[in-house]
Scaffold this motif. Structure first.
Motif, PDB file in Angstrom:
ATOM      1  N   LYS A 170       0.822  -1.215   0.000  1.00  7.99           N
ATOM      2  CA  LYS A 170       0.000   0.000   0.000  1.00  7.99           C
ATOM      3  C   LYS A 170       0.851   1.258   0.000  1.00  7.99           C
ATOM      4  CE  LYS A 170      -3.901  -2.366   2.148  1.00  7.99           C
ATOM      5  NZ  LYS A 170      -4.892  -2.395   3.244  1.00  7.99           N
ATOM      6  N   ASP A 171       2.087   1.128  -0.543  1.00  7.40           N
ATOM      7  CA  ASP A 171       2.904   2.324  -0.766  1.00  7.40           C
ATOM      8  C   ASP A 171       2.290   3.156  -1.883  1.00  7.40           C
ATOM      9  OD1 ASP A 171       4.680   1.434   1.135  1.00  7.40           O
ATOM     10  OD2 ASP A 171       6.035   0.500  -0.307  1.00  7.40           O
ATOM     11  N   THR A 172       1.477   2.510  -2.722  1.00  4.10           N
ATOM     12  CA  THR A 172       0.761   3.196  -3.793  1.00  4.10           C
ATOM     13  C   THR A 172      -0.707   2.783  -3.745  1.00  4.10           C
ATOM     14  OG1 THR A 172       1.132   1.454  -5.430  1.00  4.10           O
ATOM     15  CG2 THR A 172       2.826   3.157  -5.246  1.00  4.10           C
ATOM     16  N   ASP A 173      -1.540   3.514  -4.473  1.00  7.26           N
ATOM     17  CA  ASP A 173      -2.980   3.223  -4.484  1.00  7.26           C
ATOM     18  C   ASP A 173      -3.359   2.226  -5.570  1.00  7.26           C
ATOM     19  OD1 ASP A 173      -3.426   5.131  -2.430  1.00  7.26           O
ATOM     20  OD2 ASP A 173      -3.361   6.733  -3.928  1.00  7.26           O
ATOM     21  N   GLY A 174      -2.437   1.924  -6.451  1.00  8.97           N
ATOM     22  CA  GLY A 174      -2.710   0.980  -7.527  1.00  8.97           C
ATOM     23  C   GLY A 174      -1.483   0.781  -8.378  1.00  8.97           C
ATOM     24  N   ALA A 175      -1.549  -0.195  -9.261  1.00 12.65           N
ATOM     25  CA  ALA A 175      -0.448  -0.507 -10.173  1.00 12.65           C
ATOM     26  C   ALA A 175      -1.013  -0.644 -11.577  1.00 12.65           C
ATOM     27  CB  ALA A 175       0.244  -1.797  -9.754  1.00 12.65           C
ATOM     28  N   TYR A 176      -0.352  -0.016 -12.540  1.00 11.42           N
ATOM     29  CA  TYR A 176      -0.815  -0.043 -13.936  1.00 11.42           C
ATOM     30  C   TYR A 176       0.078  -0.980 -14.727  1.00 11.42           C
ATOM     31  CZ  TYR A 176      -2.429   1.704 -18.484  1.00 11.42           C
ATOM     32  OH  TYR A 176      -2.962   1.808 -19.747  1.00 11.42           O
ATOM     33  N   PHE A 177      -0.556  -2.030 -15.324  1.00 12.64           N
ATOM     34  CA  PHE A 177       0.244  -3.014 -16.051  1.00 12.64           C
ATOM     35  C   PHE A 177      -0.662  -3.837 -16.946  1.00 12.64           C
ATOM     36  CE2 PHE A 177       3.465  -6.474 -16.376  1.00 12.64           C
ATOM     37  CZ  PHE A 177       4.581  -5.682 -16.607  1.00 12.64           C
TER      38      PHE A 177
END
Length: 273
Positions: A170-177
Motif C-alpha cells: 500500500k505504498d501506492t494506491d494501484g499498479a498499472y500493467f
C-alpha cells in the motif's frame, strides 16, 4: 555412382542448405509470462516462442531470437541488427520511428493494460488515486492529464515484481500493467491470488501485439497467412498459455477458478436454483 554425379548431388544439397531463409527476431529481455520470458540459460520461451517456432516449421524458414533490453530493441531493428521486432505496435514510439517505413503483421495476441487495486478499492473514482506504481518505460494511458496536473504521483520500479510489492504494501494506491501478466504473477508466482484486482471502471487500454519489420514485408504477409491458415493451432496455444484469458468478459483479471464459480452461480440463478 559416377564421381560427377556424386559432385552434382553434393552441390545440390549444399545449394539447398545455403538457400534456406534465415531471420532474426529481436525480443524483449523481460519476464512477461505467460506471453514470454527468458530462462536461466538466456533462452526465449513462452507463448510467443512456440508461436514463432510453429511458423518456422510450417513455412520452411529458420528463425533465431536475439534477446535485448527493452530500450535497445527498437534501435536494433532500425539499425538492421535484427530483422523483426516483437512485440510492437504502430502506435508505439512514434517519434523514434519518424521517417522510417515499418511494416506490421496483423494482431498476434490481444491485451488489456489497466489499473490493479486492492479489492476494497475497486470501484472507487479516479480522483481517489494519488500514487500510482509503474514499471519503467510504461505509459499509463488515460491518466496523463491528472499526472501533468500533479494530482497523481508516479512511483517507478525496475520490474513487475518490485511494482507489485509496492502495491501490496500500500505504498501506492494501484499498479498499472498488463492485466493478464500481472494476474498470472499474483496467482502463480507471488502466490497471492486476488490480492490485487483489475478495476474496469478506471481508464484502461486495449490493443494487440504485432510483429514488425523494416526490410521484410513479404515474410510478414506469409506470417499473416499462417495466422489464418493455422488458426486452430494458434487458438490452442493461446488457450494453453491463457494469454487472452477472459479479455472479452466482465471477469477480466479474475483467476479462472473464480470465473468458473461465478458462471456456475449464474447458471443456477437462471434456472431458479
Amino acid at each position: 555412382m559416377k564421381p560427377s554425379h556424386v559432385c552434382s548431388l553434393f552441390a545440390l544439397v549444399c545449394s539447398s542448405a545455403v538457400s534456406a531463409q534465415s531471420y532474426v527476431i529481436g525480443v524483449e529481455k523481460l519476464a512477461f509470462t505467460p506471453h514470454y520470458s527468458i530462462d536461466a540459460q538466456g533462452q526465449y520461451q513462452g507463448f510467443a516462442r512456440e508461436l514463432f517456432d510453429l511458423f518456422a516449421q510450417t513455412s520452411g524458414v529458420e528463425l533465431s531470437y536475439k534477446v535485448l533490453p527493452v530500450e535497445q530493441l527498437l534501435p536494433a531493428l532500425l539499425s538492421g541488427q535484427v530483422d523483426f521486432k516483437y512485440p510492437d505496435s504502430e502506435s508505439w514510439a512514434q517519434e523514434q520511428k519518424a521517417g522510417k517505413t515499418l511494416s506490421y503483421s496483423q494482431g498476434v495476441v490481444d491485451y488489456v493494460d489497466g489499473m490493479l487495486v486492492a479489492p476494497q478499492r475497486q470501484g472507487q473514482p479516479m480522483e481517489q488515486l494519488k500514487r500510482l506504481a509503474m514499471v519503467n518505460g510504461w505509459t499509463p494511458r488515460g491518466y496523463q492529464e491528472r499526472i501533468d496536473a500533479g494530482q497523481i504521483e508516479l512511483t517507478y520500479s525496475d520490474d513487475l515484481r518490485q511494482m507489485i510489492r509496492q502495491a501490496l504494501r500500500k505504498d501506492t494506491d494501484g499498479a498499472y500493467f498488463n492485466v493478464v501478466v500481472a494476474t498470472h504473477y499474483l496467482d502463480n508466482i507471488r502466490a497471492r491470488p486476488g490480492a490485487l484486482v483489475f478495476d474496469p471502471e478506471l481508464p484502461h487500454n486495449r490493443g494487440s501485439f504485432h510483429l514488425s519489420t523494416l526490410k521484410h514485408p513479404g515474410l510478414l504477409e506469409r506470417f499473416d497467412r499462417f495466422l489464418v491458415e493455422q488458426h486452430a493451432k494458434v487458438a490452442e496455444l493461446k488457450a494453453r498459455y491463457q494469454v487472452e484469458a477472459n479479455l472479452d468478459s466482465e471477469h477480466i483479471g479474475l483467476e479462472q477458478w473464480k470465473v468458473d464459480f461465478l458462471k456456475r452461480q449464474q447458471s443456477k440463478d437462471a434456472n431458479g436454483g
